[in-house]
Design an enzyme around this catalytic site. Structure first.
Site, PDB file in Angstrom:
ATOM      1  N   ARG A  45       0.865  -1.200   0.000  1.00  0.00           N
ATOM      2  CA  ARG A  45       0.000   0.000   0.000  1.00  0.00           C
ATOM      3  C   ARG A  45       0.897   1.245   0.000  1.00  0.00           C
ATOM      4  O   ARG A  45       1.074   1.886  -1.012  1.00  0.00           O
ATOM      5  CB  ARG A  45      -0.938  -0.038   1.215  1.00  0.00           C
ATOM      6  CG  ARG A  45      -2.121   0.887   1.084  1.00  0.00           C
ATOM      7  CD  ARG A  45      -1.800   2.343   1.366  1.00  0.00           C
ATOM      8  NE  ARG A  45      -1.394   2.592   2.753  1.00  0.00           N
ATOM      9  CZ  ARG A  45      -0.952   3.772   3.171  1.00  0.00           C
ATOM     10  NH1 ARG A  45      -0.840   4.799   2.337  1.00  0.00           N
ATOM     11  NH2 ARG A  45      -0.576   3.948   4.429  1.00  0.00           N
ATOM     12  N   GLU A  46       1.529   1.525   1.155  1.00  0.00           N
ATOM     13  CA  GLU A  46       2.450   2.676   1.205  1.00  0.00           C
ATOM     14  C   GLU A  46       3.557   2.492   0.160  1.00  0.00           C
ATOM     15  O   GLU A  46       3.925   3.422  -0.560  1.00  0.00           O
ATOM     16  CB  GLU A  46       3.064   2.782   2.599  1.00  0.00           C
ATOM     17  CG  GLU A  46       4.125   3.863   2.748  1.00  0.00           C
ATOM     18  CD  GLU A  46       3.561   5.273   2.773  1.00  0.00           C
ATOM     19  OE1 GLU A  46       2.571   5.498   3.494  1.00  0.00           O
ATOM     20  OE2 GLU A  46       4.110   6.147   2.063  1.00  0.00           O
ATOM     21  N   HIS A 226       2.168   5.202  12.287  1.00  0.00           N
ATOM     22  CA  HIS A 226       2.661   5.258  10.900  1.00  0.00           C
ATOM     23  C   HIS A 226       3.593   6.464  10.798  1.00  0.00           C
ATOM     24  O   HIS A 226       3.154   7.598  10.933  1.00  0.00           O
ATOM     25  CB  HIS A 226       1.441   5.423   9.984  1.00  0.00           C
ATOM     26  CG  HIS A 226       1.746   5.484   8.528  1.00  0.00           C
ATOM     27  ND1 HIS A 226       1.801   4.362   7.734  1.00  0.00           N
ATOM     28  CD2 HIS A 226       2.004   6.532   7.697  1.00  0.00           C
ATOM     29  CE1 HIS A 226       2.057   4.712   6.474  1.00  0.00           C
ATOM     30  NE2 HIS A 226       2.194   6.034   6.429  1.00  0.00           N
ATOM     31  N   HIS A 228       6.572   8.613   8.740  1.00  0.00           N
ATOM     32  CA  HIS A 228       7.385   8.893   7.550  1.00  0.00           C
ATOM     33  C   HIS A 228       8.794   9.284   7.977  1.00  0.00           C
ATOM     34  O   HIS A 228       9.016   9.741   9.099  1.00  0.00           O
ATOM     35  CB  HIS A 228       6.701   9.962   6.686  1.00  0.00           C
ATOM     36  CG  HIS A 228       5.701   9.329   5.775  1.00  0.00           C
ATOM     37  ND1 HIS A 228       6.005   8.983   4.488  1.00  0.00           N
ATOM     38  CD2 HIS A 228       4.428   8.913   5.993  1.00  0.00           C
ATOM     39  CE1 HIS A 228       4.958   8.402   3.940  1.00  0.00           C
ATOM     40  NE2 HIS A 228       3.978   8.341   4.835  1.00  0.00           N
ATOM     41  N   HIS A 323      39.659  -4.759  15.479  1.00  0.00           N
ATOM     42  CA  HIS A 323      38.241  -5.144  15.407  1.00  0.00           C
ATOM     43  C   HIS A 323      38.107  -6.461  14.669  1.00  0.00           C
ATOM     44  O   HIS A 323      37.394  -7.368  15.094  1.00  0.00           O
ATOM     45  CB  HIS A 323      37.437  -4.087  14.642  1.00  0.00           C
ATOM     46  CG  HIS A 323      37.188  -2.844  15.427  1.00  0.00           C
ATOM     47  ND1 HIS A 323      36.133  -2.016  15.172  1.00  0.00           N
ATOM     48  CD2 HIS A 323      37.869  -2.307  16.458  1.00  0.00           C
ATOM     49  CE1 HIS A 323      36.170  -0.998  16.017  1.00  0.00           C
ATOM     50  NE2 HIS A 323      37.209  -1.155  16.805  1.00  0.00           N
TER      51      HIS A 323
HETATM   52 ZN   LIG Z   1       2.234   7.166   4.619  1.00  0.00          ZN
END
Ligand SMILES: [Zn+2]
Length: 416
Positions: A45-46, A226, A228, A323
């Site tokens: 959807r988004e 939701h 952004h 590391h």
């Molecule tokens: Zn949205």
């Protein structure tokens, strides 16, 4: 004497601050959902609003199945009122028999809702703009109208026996009193969730915490968020929302969506894994994350960013010698995310001299290059020989692998 009084004040102030912090922590612990949340996965959807996304029905089926297998609780798809194709795709996905519940995202309007309830979805995510900006420039309606509309729509969906979420759009620029009044009303109407949406990406974690906390104290239903990512806060905002008592988080694969997108599924899981590894490993198939991301990246024609959370090409590589040595002995020394849990090889190509066929194979997969086992053996030996003569940077190893792969392909073509 003065000094003593000041010092006493400081001690008292510290004690009272500490008390306040402890009290806040206790309240946070009572409402926090960081170890008990649901994902509403909105790539279909988004994500469909992402500039590069043009999903075919086949694409949608593949993505829905991959997300279901990963373990998301909900899959949100585009409104069937958007087009005839969207309506048919919605029905197709509902008929796949997935474990995840299927939701569709619709405007708070009876025309859209009537179409959606006939598609076989488990629930409707209803949305309406409540900020002064949207009320003036989008639908032009006042709060009285919004309440009337919401009541009709919610009652209709509930009577159909479906789940309903009611959300404002642009919640962080909406009038708080209006918002809370509206949510109290829809809560009483029996919605499953109310939603908070940072539509324009302006919210920060503290604002999210405050708003969700306030909302938590006035509604008894679940709370969906939701966020952004315009200012890079989407994952932190999702986390703050859960800490304040939100129960459902919207995500998309690789964070794709309108503008630069929303909370990324992988990034969100990287965050939550650090908080409660057991809960995450028990409830989701994290080792499938990379495949889901590769699938969506391929469909929308983008590369997975080099620094993508956990699955990016560089996130489990280490350049400094100390590391690298520590990670070879014990990856947890410098890595909070255990690569194996995310379906990744540990310590990939830490140091070319020390590399093995397995790490080269893993790197080839990350670069989407396919070689046979013998070819991998051959290229690994060559990398080791070169790295004895000069120190190789990862980027140089990549160039070498690409050129080796090209030669192999050309040789096959000539042979064929
Ligand atoms: Zn949205």
């Amino acid at each position: 004497m003065n000094k003593r009084t000041n010092a006493d004040d400081v001690v008292n102030a510290d004690a009272s601050q500490a008390e306040t912090i402890t009290k806040n922590q206790k309240t946070t612990l009572n409402t926090s959902k960081v170890s008990n949340f649901s994902i509403i996965e909105s790539t279909l959807r988004e994500g469909e609003q992402f500039s590069n996304a043009f999903f075919s029905t086949e694409d949608k089926i593949k993505i829905a199945k991959a997300l279901d297998s990963f373990g998301v609780e909900y899959i949100e798809i585009t409104s069937p009122a958007a087009s005839e194709q969207s309506r048919q795709d919605c029905i197709t996905i509902c008929n796949l028999g997935l474990t995840a519940k299927i939701l569709t995202h619709v405007r708070c309007h009876m025309d859209d809702v009537r179409i959606a309830v006939e598609t076989g979805v488990h629930g409707l995510n209803v949305v309406i703009g409540t900020s002064a900006y949207l009320r003036e420039f989008s639908h032009g309606k006042d709060m009285e109208y919004i309440i009337e509309q919401a009541t009709e729509v919610i009652t209709f969906i509930k009577n159909k026996g479906l789940e309903v979420r009611f959300s404002s759009e642009d919640s962080f620029r909406s009038d708080l009193v209006d918002l809370l009044n509206l949510y109290k009303i829809v809560d009483k109407l029996g919605v499953n969730r109310v939603g908070i949406a940072d539509t324009v990406g302006c919210a920060n974690p503290r604002q999210v915490f405050d708003l969700v906390k306030t909302l938590r104290s006035v509604v008894s239903c679940d709370i969906e968020c939701h966020f952004h990512n315009d200012t890079g806060c989407a994952i932190a905002n999702a986390y703050a929302g859960l800490e304040a008592g939100a129960t459902h988080i919207d995500t998309t694969v690789l964070g794709i969506g309108e503008r630069n997108g929303i909370t990324s599924l992988g990034g969100f899981f990287a965050r939550m894994y650090v908080d409660d590894k057991e809960y995450i490993l028990e409830n989701y198939n994290l080792d499938q994350l990379r495949e889901v991301e590769k699938l969506v990246a391929g469909i929308v024609s983008v590369d997975i960013p080099f620094n993508n959370y956990i699955t990016g090409d560089c996130v489990i590589t280490h350049k400094p010698g100390t590391h690298a040595k520590a990670v070879i002995n014990d990856p947890e020394k410098y890595e909070i995310l255990k690569p194996n849990d995310f379906g990744m090889m540990p310590g990939c190509l830490i140091e070319p001299k020390l590399t093995s066929c397995d790490t080269v194979k893993e790197r080839l997969e990350q670069l989407d290059l396919i070689l046979s086992d013998d070819e991998i053996k051959d290229v690994t030996t060559q990398i080791k020989i070169i790295s004895e003569l000069k120190s190789l940077k990862l980027v140089e190893v990549d160039v070498f692998l690409r050129s080796f792969h090209k030669k192999v392909i050309n040789a096959h073509l000539n042979y064929d």
